[in-house]
Design a protein around this motif. Sequence first.
Motif, PDB file in Angstrom:
ATOM      1  N   GLU A 214       0.830  -1.199   0.000  1.00 26.21           N
ATOM      2  CA  GLU A 214       0.000   0.000   0.000  1.00 26.21           C
ATOM      3  C   GLU A 214       0.869   1.255   0.000  1.00 26.21           C
ATOM      4  O   GLU A 214       0.566   2.242  -0.681  1.00 26.21           O
ATOM      5  CB  GLU A 214      -0.914  -0.013   1.229  1.00 26.21           C
ATOM      6  N   LEU A 215       1.967   1.198   0.738  1.00 30.03           N
ATOM      7  CA  LEU A 215       2.880   2.334   0.794  1.00 30.03           C
ATOM      8  C   LEU A 215       3.530   2.573  -0.574  1.00 30.03           C
ATOM      9  O   LEU A 215       3.689   3.722  -1.008  1.00 30.03           O
ATOM     10  CB  LEU A 215       3.957   2.072   1.854  1.00 30.03           C
ATOM     11  N   THR A 216       3.895   1.494  -1.251  1.00 38.47           N
ATOM     12  CA  THR A 216       4.469   1.609  -2.595  1.00 38.47           C
ATOM     13  C   THR A 216       3.456   2.204  -3.565  1.00 38.47           C
ATOM     14  O   THR A 216       3.800   3.044  -4.412  1.00 38.47           O
ATOM     15  CB  THR A 216       4.924   0.226  -3.101  1.00 38.47           C
ATOM     16  N   ALA A 217       2.213   1.778  -3.432  1.00 37.59           N
ATOM     17  CA  ALA A 217       1.156   2.318  -4.293  1.00 37.59           C
ATOM     18  C   ALA A 217       0.978   3.814  -4.050  1.00 37.59           C
ATOM     19  O   ALA A 217       0.835   4.600  -5.001  1.00 37.59           O
ATOM     20  CB  ALA A 217      -0.153   1.580  -4.034  1.00 37.59           C
ATOM     21  N   PHE A 218       1.022   4.223  -2.786  1.00 42.75           N
ATOM     22  CA  PHE A 218       0.892   5.648  -2.462  1.00 42.75           C
ATOM     23  C   PHE A 218       2.045   6.454  -3.056  1.00 42.75           C
ATOM     24  O   PHE A 218       1.854   7.569  -3.550  1.00 42.75           O
ATOM     25  CB  PHE A 218       0.846   5.842  -0.944  1.00 42.75           C
ATOM     26  N   LYS A 219       3.235   5.884  -3.005  1.00 42.80           N
ATOM     27  CA  LYS A 219       4.399   6.567  -3.582  1.00 42.80           C
ATOM     28  C   LYS A 219       4.195   6.789  -5.082  1.00 42.80           C
ATOM     29  O   LYS A 219       4.478   7.878  -5.606  1.00 42.80           O
ATOM     30  CB  LYS A 219       5.660   5.740  -3.336  1.00 42.80           C
ATOM     31  N   ASN A 220       3.691   5.777  -5.748  1.00 43.65           N
ATOM     32  CA  ASN A 220       3.439   5.897  -7.188  1.00 43.65           C
ATOM     33  C   ASN A 220       2.347   6.920  -7.484  1.00 43.65           C
ATOM     34  O   ASN A 220       2.421   7.648  -8.485  1.00 43.65           O
ATOM     35  CB  ASN A 220       3.060   4.535  -7.769  1.00 43.65           C
ATOM     36  N   TYR A 221       1.342   6.975  -6.618  1.00 41.92           N
ATOM     37  CA  TYR A 221       0.286   7.976  -6.792  1.00 41.92           C
ATOM     38  C   TYR A 221       0.860   9.389  -6.689  1.00 41.92           C
ATOM     39  O   TYR A 221       0.496  10.283  -7.462  1.00 41.92           O
ATOM     40  CB  TYR A 221      -0.803   7.801  -5.729  1.00 41.92           C
ATOM     41  N   ILE A 222       1.748   9.588  -5.725  1.00 39.74           N
ATOM     42  CA  ILE A 222       2.341  10.912  -5.515  1.00 39.74           C
ATOM     43  C   ILE A 222       3.180  11.329  -6.723  1.00 39.74           C
ATOM     44  O   ILE A 222       3.174  12.491  -7.135  1.00 39.74           O
ATOM     45  CB  ILE A 222       3.190  10.918  -4.225  1.00 39.74           C
ATOM     46  N   LEU A 223       3.869  10.359  -7.302  1.00 42.57           N
ATOM     47  CA  LEU A 223       4.700  10.658  -8.474  1.00 42.57           C
ATOM     48  C   LEU A 223       3.863  11.016  -9.697  1.00 42.57           C
ATOM     49  O   LEU A 223       4.397  11.540 -10.687  1.00 42.57           O
ATOM     50  CB  LEU A 223       5.604   9.459  -8.789  1.00 42.57           C
ATOM     51  N   GLU A 224       2.567  10.748  -9.643  1.00 42.86           N
ATOM     52  CA  GLU A 224       1.678  11.130 -10.738  1.00 42.86           C
ATOM     53  C   GLU A 224       1.410  12.633 -10.759  1.00 42.86           C
ATOM     54  O   GLU A 224       1.000  13.182 -11.782  1.00 42.86           O
ATOM     55  CB  GLU A 224       0.339  10.389 -10.610  1.00 42.86           C
ATOM     56  N   VAL A 225       1.645  13.286  -9.622  1.00 44.87           N
ATOM     57  CA  VAL A 225       1.366  14.722  -9.518  1.00 44.87           C
ATOM     58  C   VAL A 225       2.426  15.514 -10.286  1.00 44.87           C
ATOM     59  O   VAL A 225       3.633  15.241 -10.174  1.00 44.87           O
ATOM     60  CB  VAL A 225       1.338  15.162  -8.037  1.00 44.87           C
ATOM     61  N   ASP A 226       1.987  16.487 -11.047  1.00 42.82           N
ATOM     62  CA  ASP A 226       2.902  17.319 -11.835  1.00 42.82           C
ATOM     63  C   ASP A 226       3.923  18.015 -10.936  1.00 42.82           C
ATOM     64  O   ASP A 226       3.594  18.473  -9.832  1.00 42.82           O
ATOM     65  CB  ASP A 226       2.117  18.378 -12.618  1.00 42.82           C
ATOM     66  N   ASP A 227       5.158  18.084 -11.431  1.00 44.32           N
ATOM     67  CA  ASP A 227       6.266  18.798 -10.783  1.00 44.32           C
ATOM     68  C   ASP A 227       6.836  18.080  -9.559  1.00 44.32           C
ATOM     69  O   ASP A 227       7.712  18.629  -8.884  1.00 44.32           O
ATOM     70  CB  ASP A 227       5.855  20.230 -10.386  1.00 44.32           C
ATOM     71  N   VAL A 228       6.356  16.885  -9.273  1.00 39.39           N
ATOM     72  CA  VAL A 228       6.991  16.075  -8.222  1.00 39.39           C
ATOM     73  C   VAL A 228       8.074  15.235  -8.886  1.00 39.39           C
ATOM     74  O   VAL A 228       7.789  14.361  -9.700  1.00 39.39           O
ATOM     75  CB  VAL A 228       5.975  15.163  -7.504  1.00 39.39           C
ATOM     76  N   ILE A 229       9.330  15.531  -8.557  1.00 41.56           N
ATOM     77  CA  ILE A 229      10.457  14.836  -9.181  1.00 41.56           C
ATOM     78  C   ILE A 229      10.647  13.442  -8.585  1.00 41.56           C
ATOM     79  O   ILE A 229      10.869  12.461  -9.296  1.00 41.56           O
ATOM     80  CB  ILE A 229      11.752  15.658  -9.017  1.00 41.56           C
ATOM     81  N   ASP A 230      10.551  13.370  -7.271  1.00 40.90           N
ATOM     82  CA  ASP A 230      10.789  12.091  -6.598  1.00 40.90           C
ATOM     83  C   ASP A 230      10.130  12.120  -5.220  1.00 40.90           C
ATOM     84  O   ASP A 230       9.736  13.185  -4.725  1.00 40.90           O
ATOM     85  CB  ASP A 230      12.296  11.842  -6.462  1.00 40.90           C
ATOM     86  N   VAL A 231      10.022  10.947  -4.628  1.00 38.87           N
ATOM     87  CA  VAL A 231       9.548  10.833  -3.251  1.00 38.87           C
ATOM     88  C   VAL A 231      10.737  10.391  -2.409  1.00 38.87           C
ATOM     89  O   VAL A 231      11.237   9.279  -2.549  1.00 38.87           O
ATOM     90  CB  VAL A 231       8.399   9.814  -3.128  1.00 38.87           C
ATOM     91  N   GLN A 232      11.195  11.300  -1.569  1.00 39.44           N
ATOM     92  CA  GLN A 232      12.387  11.015  -0.766  1.00 39.44           C
ATOM     93  C   GLN A 232      12.091  10.027   0.358  1.00 39.44           C
ATOM     94  O   GLN A 232      12.867   9.110   0.624  1.00 39.44           O
ATOM     95  CB  GLN A 232      12.936  12.321  -0.182  1.00 39.44           C
ATOM     96  N   SER A 233      10.969  10.210   1.012  1.00 42.72           N
ATOM     97  CA  SER A 233      10.566   9.285   2.075  1.00 42.72           C
ATOM     98  C   SER A 233       9.051   9.317   2.222  1.00 42.72           C
ATOM     99  O   SER A 233       8.411  10.327   1.918  1.00 42.72           O
ATOM    100  CB  SER A 233      11.224   9.656   3.412  1.00 42.72           C
ATOM    101  N   ILE A 234       8.510   8.203   2.679  1.00 40.64           N
ATOM    102  CA  ILE A 234       7.064   8.128   2.891  1.00 40.64           C
ATOM    103  C   ILE A 234       6.783   7.159   4.037  1.00 40.64           C
ATOM    104  O   ILE A 234       7.389   6.091   4.125  1.00 40.64           O
ATOM    105  CB  ILE A 234       6.321   7.695   1.604  1.00 40.64           C
ATOM    106  N   LYS A 235       5.904   7.570   4.924  1.00 40.00           N
ATOM    107  CA  LYS A 235       5.509   6.745   6.067  1.00 40.00           C
ATOM    108  C   LYS A 235       3.990   6.765   6.183  1.00 40.00           C
ATOM    109  O   LYS A 235       3.351   7.762   5.851  1.00 40.00           O
ATOM    110  CB  LYS A 235       6.127   7.277   7.367  1.00 40.00           C
TER     111      LYS A 235
END
Length: 289
Positions: A214-235
């Motif tokens: 689920e956390l991996t899926a959330f990371k991928n969702y965040i990367l779908e947002v324009d101008d987000v280069i990367d996800v450094q950390s997620i909890k």
Amino acid sequence: MNQSNQLKLAQRGAYLSLIIYIILSIAKFFVGTIYDSAAVRADSLNNMTDIIVSIAVIVGLKISIKPADSNHPYGHLKSENIATLLVSFVIMFVGIQVVIENLPRIFIKEHPTPNIITIYVSMISGIIMFIVYYINQRLAKYTNSSSLNSAAKDNLSDALVSIGTAIGLIFTQIGMPIVDTILATILGLLIIYTGFGIFKESIFALSDGFNERELTAFKNYILEVDDVIDVQSIKGRYYGSSIFVDVTIVVESNLTLEEAHHICDAVEQHMHNKGVSSIYVHPEPASIQ
């Protein structure tokens, strides 16, 4: 639909389970006692533990609806998990008692043959629980209630147990009455297993465990947002049926504070649409990666 309304809707499923379990447990207990079936009596005890689970879900949901206060800034959402944790001990205790009562009886020479009515009662009970499972599963998905989802799984388990009991009782009618006692013992073990499963789920949530997929899926969702280069950390962590996420995103270093703020807002909105109840977004400039 807001979170409060979702929790109220989830309560309806819990009330449905409670009413059905009360009716079935009483019916099975009397049928099992009158027509001498240890398996049906054990199944009635299984349903009685489900009554306790349903009550715990209802109480937990009612407390969860309470708004946040100075002592509970995140609200009372973990009440669901605490309630189900306490119930898990009761369920395991009942299961142990069923095993203690029936296991020694397997080794005695004479076993009474239950009346054929016990087969019909178990089969009808299984069908009813399949219907309850279907209703609660749909409600759980719609309201995103973890406790109702657990209750729905329990509904399915009870349906399968009742159908299995009915099938097993058929053997008692063809000269194998010992099957009734064996089934009762197996049901006791299943009750223990169910209680332990609820215990593990509750501890996992209360200790801030979170599903990695689920956390991996959330990371991928965040990367779908324009101008987000990367996800450094997620909890992530569960609060009852709610999900809280903390994330650090990487954005271009030449952005103004206002532009970075807009990106964070976009991430928040996108994740709310994906079922996240609350999210804290911290932006980091790409130049310091």
